[in-house]
Design a protein around this motif. Structure first.
Motif, PDB file in Angstrom:
ATOM      1  N   THR A 176     -14.203  24.254   3.191  1.00  0.00           N
ATOM      2  CA  THR A 176     -13.678  22.972   2.726  1.00  0.00           C
ATOM      3  C   THR A 176     -12.235  22.792   3.186  1.00  0.00           C
ATOM      4  O   THR A 176     -11.857  21.737   3.715  1.00  0.00           O
ATOM      5  N   LYS A 177     -11.435  23.825   3.009  1.00  0.00           N
ATOM      6  CA  LYS A 177     -10.027  23.745   3.409  1.00  0.00           C
ATOM      7  C   LYS A 177      -9.898  23.533   4.912  1.00  0.00           C
ATOM      8  O   LYS A 177      -9.112  22.698   5.371  1.00  0.00           O
ATOM      9  N   PHE A 178     -10.685  24.278   5.697  1.00  0.00           N
ATOM     10  CA  PHE A 178     -10.589  24.160   7.140  1.00  0.00           C
ATOM     11  C   PHE A 178     -10.998  22.764   7.602  1.00  0.00           C
ATOM     12  O   PHE A 178     -10.343  22.154   8.448  1.00  0.00           O
ATOM     13  N   GLY A 179     -12.096  22.249   7.043  1.00  0.00           N
ATOM     14  CA  GLY A 179     -12.565  20.932   7.447  1.00  0.00           C
ATOM     15  C   GLY A 179     -11.545  19.848   7.185  1.00  0.00           C
ATOM     16  O   GLY A 179     -11.304  18.973   8.032  1.00  0.00           O
ATOM     17  N   LEU A 180     -10.908  19.886   6.026  1.00  0.00           N
ATOM     18  CA  LEU A 180      -9.919  18.867   5.689  1.00  0.00           C
ATOM     19  C   LEU A 180      -8.638  19.048   6.508  1.00  0.00           C
ATOM     20  O   LEU A 180      -8.028  18.069   6.940  1.00  0.00           O
ATOM     21  N   GLU A 181      -8.224  20.297   6.729  1.00  0.00           N
ATOM     22  CA  GLU A 181      -6.987  20.547   7.467  1.00  0.00           C
ATOM     23  C   GLU A 181      -7.106  20.178   8.942  1.00  0.00           C
ATOM     24  O   GLU A 181      -6.101  19.843   9.580  1.00  0.00           O
ATOM     25  N   THR A 182      -8.317  20.230   9.491  1.00  0.00           N
ATOM     26  CA  THR A 182      -8.494  19.931  10.911  1.00  0.00           C
ATOM     27  C   THR A 182      -8.935  18.501  11.150  1.00  0.00           C
ATOM     28  O   THR A 182      -9.253  18.126  12.281  1.00  0.00           O
ATOM     29  N   GLY A 183      -8.955  17.676  10.118  1.00  0.00           N
ATOM     30  CA  GLY A 183      -9.192  16.252  10.295  1.00  0.00           C
ATOM     31  C   GLY A 183     -10.634  15.836  10.446  1.00  0.00           C
ATOM     32  O   GLY A 183     -10.913  14.727  10.921  1.00  0.00           O
ATOM     33  N   HIS A 184     -11.585  16.678  10.027  1.00  0.00           N
ATOM     34  CA  HIS A 184     -12.986  16.279  10.114  1.00  0.00           C
ATOM     35  C   HIS A 184     -13.288  15.236   9.035  1.00  0.00           C
ATOM     36  O   HIS A 184     -12.535  15.086   8.067  1.00  0.00           O
ATOM     37  N   ASP A 185     -14.377  14.513   9.215  1.00  0.00           N
ATOM     38  CA  ASP A 185     -14.777  13.457   8.295  1.00  0.00           C
ATOM     39  C   ASP A 185     -14.807  13.993   6.859  1.00  0.00           C
ATOM     40  O   ASP A 185     -15.553  14.919   6.540  1.00  0.00           O
ATOM     41  N   ALA A 186     -13.988  13.414   5.978  1.00  0.00           N
ATOM     42  CA  ALA A 186     -13.860  13.925   4.615  1.00  0.00           C
ATOM     43  C   ALA A 186     -15.170  13.825   3.844  1.00  0.00           C
ATOM     44  O   ALA A 186     -15.481  14.699   3.024  1.00  0.00           O
TER      45      ALA A 186
END
Length: 297
Positions: A273-283
């Motif tokens: 979850t942290k990686f996805g949000l930090e790298t700008g993937h679709d929330a």
């Protein structure tokens, strides 16, 4: 980057998509076959599929994937099966986390990355049916490549036979690559899926693997494939058995409270979850793991 690694990345990305297609078909098959018991009178659920995009720092294409979500079916109250392949430059926070975990001080000098994988979370209609999480992934930087993944079972009403079956299937798939793997991956899952502020595990465990690189890409890829292949035979028989059981308000209450625990873990501790949000993937894709309804006491 070598031509070989480009081929290997494409091979991994294609396989994650294939696994996604197999799981989506199996889950829709469960919906179609549910002809008796609670919710059998409802329409069979179907996945809604949405393309996801990741925008790079300057708005350039940085990959994306498919978000497949089913809501309000006969068997699944909410299930998401996402697949993605994203790339670009890691932000400063992600660079620091990567350098700390993998011992890569060079990330500040060259922060390119590529990541592909499948992520699944299922929340069930019937509280006798356990929630479940699964993912497998490959990560690449100019400094190396790694695989990760696993699956874990999250029942609100625990059945020892279900837990034993889930673990036995995973052990059998891990044992194809050596008998030392399963005990290590089970212990890793027990540690990773622990909620310190509740002083308890999120569920009844499973297997977990991260930052895996033996130096043999082909062998590691076959290993991560078997971790993914273990999921359906470990999970489907439990649902086929439990979906017909009747339940009352007390069981539904237990399910909603347990979902609150699940949400806490995913929002506070989950690395993906942290990686996805930090790298700008679709929330929406990153947060599809959250349950449709939950309760705190």
């Amino acid at each position: 980057m070598s031509a070989s690694m480009e081929t290997e990345k494409q091979t991994a990305s294609t396989w994650f998509r294939t696994l996604r297609d197999e799981i989506v078909a199996a889950f829709e098959g469960l919906e179609d076959s549910h002809s008796e018991g609670p919710f059998a009178d409802q329409a069979a659920g179907r996945f809604e599929v949405t393309e996801t995009k990741r925008a790079g720092a300057d708005g350039e294409d940085a990959g994306g994937g498919l978000m497949s979500v089913m809501r309000g079916g006969r068997v699944f109250e909410k299930v998401g099966v996402n697949v993605s392949t994203v790339y670009g430059q890691l932000g400063e926070r992600a660079q620091m986390a990567m350098a700390a975990r993998k011992g890569l001080p060079g990330m500040k000098d060259d922060s390119r990355f590529w990541a592909s994988g499948i992520s699944l979370v299922a929340h069930m209609q019937n509280p006798h049916c356990p929630a479940v999480h699964m993912n497998t992934r490959m990560f690449w930087t100019p400094h190396g490549w790694w695989f990760g993944g696993g699956s874990d079972l999250n029942p609100c009403l625990e059945y020892e036979a279900d837990t034993a079956h889930f673990h036995s299937v995973q052990k059998a798939h891990c044992d194809r690559h050596g008998t030392a793997h399963y005990p290590r991956l089970k212990a890793w899952a027990d540690e990773y899926f622990y909620i310190p502020h509740r002083n308890r595990a999120r569920g009844v465990g499973g297997i977990f693997l991260d930052d895996h690189n033996s130096g043999d890409w082909a062998a590691d890829f076959v290993f991560i494939q078997d971790i993914g292949r273990a999921f359906l035979p470990a999970f489907l028989p439990l649902i086929e058995k439990r979906r017909v059981q009747s339940f009352g308000d007390a069981e539904k209450e237990a399910q909603l409270v347990h979902r609150g625990l699940y949400a806490e873990y995913n929002l506070v501790y989950d690395r993906g979850t942290k990686f996805g949000l930090e790298t700008g993937h679709d929330a929406n894709a990153v947060l599809m793991s959250l349950p449709p309804l939950a309760k705190w006491i």
